[in-house]
Design a protein around this motif. Sequence first.
Motif, PDB file in Angstrom:
ATOM      1  N   PRO A 187       0.817  -1.215   0.000  1.00 57.56           N
ATOM      2  CA  PRO A 187       0.000   0.000   0.000  1.00 57.56           C
ATOM      3  C   PRO A 187       0.851   1.267   0.000  1.00 57.56           C
ATOM      4  CG  PRO A 187       0.001  -1.007   2.169  1.00 57.56           C
ATOM      5  CD  PRO A 187       0.740  -1.945   1.261  1.00 57.56           C
ATOM      6  N   ILE A 208      -9.818   7.127   3.235  1.00 56.74           N
ATOM      7  CA  ILE A 208      -9.503   6.112   2.228  1.00 56.74           C
ATOM      8  C   ILE A 208      -9.961   6.574   0.847  1.00 56.74           C
ATOM      9  CG2 ILE A 208     -10.066   3.788   1.433  1.00 56.74           C
ATOM     10  CD1 ILE A 208      -8.214   3.595   3.732  1.00 56.74           C
ATOM     11  N   SER A 209     -11.167   7.077   0.763  1.00 56.06           N
ATOM     12  CA  SER A 209     -11.721   7.499  -0.523  1.00 56.06           C
ATOM     13  C   SER A 209     -10.906   8.631  -1.147  1.00 56.06           C
ATOM     14  CB  SER A 209     -13.175   7.922  -0.334  1.00 56.06           C
ATOM     15  OG  SER A 209     -13.731   8.393  -1.540  1.00 56.06           O
ATOM     16  N   GLU A 212      -7.514   7.313  -2.404  1.00 56.84           N
ATOM     17  CA  GLU A 212      -7.670   6.546  -3.641  1.00 56.84           C
ATOM     18  C   GLU A 212      -7.973   7.466  -4.813  1.00 56.84           C
ATOM     19  OE1 GLU A 212      -9.163   2.226  -1.907  1.00 56.84           O
ATOM     20  OE2 GLU A 212     -10.668   3.695  -2.581  1.00 56.84           O
ATOM     21  N   ASP A 213      -8.772   8.489  -4.584  1.00 56.73           N
ATOM     22  CA  ASP A 213      -9.092   9.430  -5.646  1.00 56.73           C
ATOM     23  C   ASP A 213      -7.858  10.214  -6.092  1.00 56.73           C
ATOM     24  OD1 ASP A 213     -11.236  10.559  -7.297  1.00 56.73           O
ATOM     25  OD2 ASP A 213     -10.785  12.429  -6.242  1.00 56.73           O
ATOM     26  N   ARG A 217      -2.816   3.701  -3.504  1.00 58.86           N
ATOM     27  CA  ARG A 217      -3.372   2.466  -2.947  1.00 58.86           C
ATOM     28  C   ARG A 217      -3.468   2.665  -1.439  1.00 58.86           C
ATOM     29  NH1 ARG A 217       0.745   0.333  -6.498  1.00 58.86           N
ATOM     30  NH2 ARG A 217       2.105   0.427  -4.679  1.00 58.86           N
ATOM     31  N   ALA A 218      -4.679   2.651  -0.921  1.00 61.72           N
ATOM     32  CA  ALA A 218      -4.900   2.923   0.500  1.00 61.72           C
ATOM     33  C   ALA A 218      -5.673   1.775   1.134  1.00 61.72           C
ATOM     34  CB  ALA A 218      -5.655   4.237   0.683  1.00 61.72           C
TER      35      ALA A 218
END
Length: 294
Positions: A187, A208-209, A212-213, A217-218
């Motif tokens: 990650p 997390i979102s 990732e956006d 990689r989270a």
Amino acid sequence: MEHKTGYTPDFEVREPALQTIPFVFNSPHSGRNYTPAFLAQSRLDAHTIRRSEDHFVDELYAGAPALGAPLLLAHFPRAYLDVNREPFELDPRMFDGPLPPHANTGSLRVAGGLGTVPRIVAENFDIYTGRLPVQDALMRIELLYKPYHACLRRLLARTHDRFGFCVLIDCHSMPGNTKLAGSGLRPDFIVGDRFGASASAALSDAAISILEDLGFRAVRNKPYAGGFITEHYGRPRRGLHALQIEINRSLYIDEATLEKRPEFPEVEALVASFMRRMADFTEHLSSQTSLAAE
């Protein structure tokens, strides 16, 4: 515009002119002031002793004051004193003389050599040539550990009083070879919330979102769910949320030389975007009941 408050040679707070967001950022392991006296105690050279350091994490989050949040950062190194431990998490085998009766000598972190006064740096390199006077450890706790945590508590209490809730982002880095067990995934970020005990699910999901956006990689909690700071200060039912954010240091340094990679400014800019978007998330919640005290 920012200014420094509570500055000491050992740690400092970088403050915005006015705190405008309910966040406190903390970088407890990025200190790199390896004094001659400490190096003289150690069997390690000035390069090897840095293996446990969260290299340049304080610089990655340096934009926090411009966003309206304080940044607390250590100048003393983690190898000297680890404030992400209980205050007396100590290995009796390291010291000449008896430890206080309230010392926690049996934790897994002590067994692994990574107590409040560490025995090793990463990859099991012993720090010291012999035993230390027990008063040396107690002095580090009194003069560094306790003032550092007193400062952090003040920042959190002030933020909670001002906004009705507070989000602590505890800023760390991890080795480039860190893998997610069972998958082989390496990650870029790990968001630790003590498996939901230290922060609301909405806040962890948002972190997390957003990561990732931004192209990273989270993952959450594995292998790092958060240390003492996250566990101790995260009280989501009281409106006190704590997330430990681990960044893969191979993204921005050469792990052999510990020098910044050419990508460092890009990663720093993305971290600034992460901070800004997290602040926007808390500001634009339709209801803050999930973050404020119940």
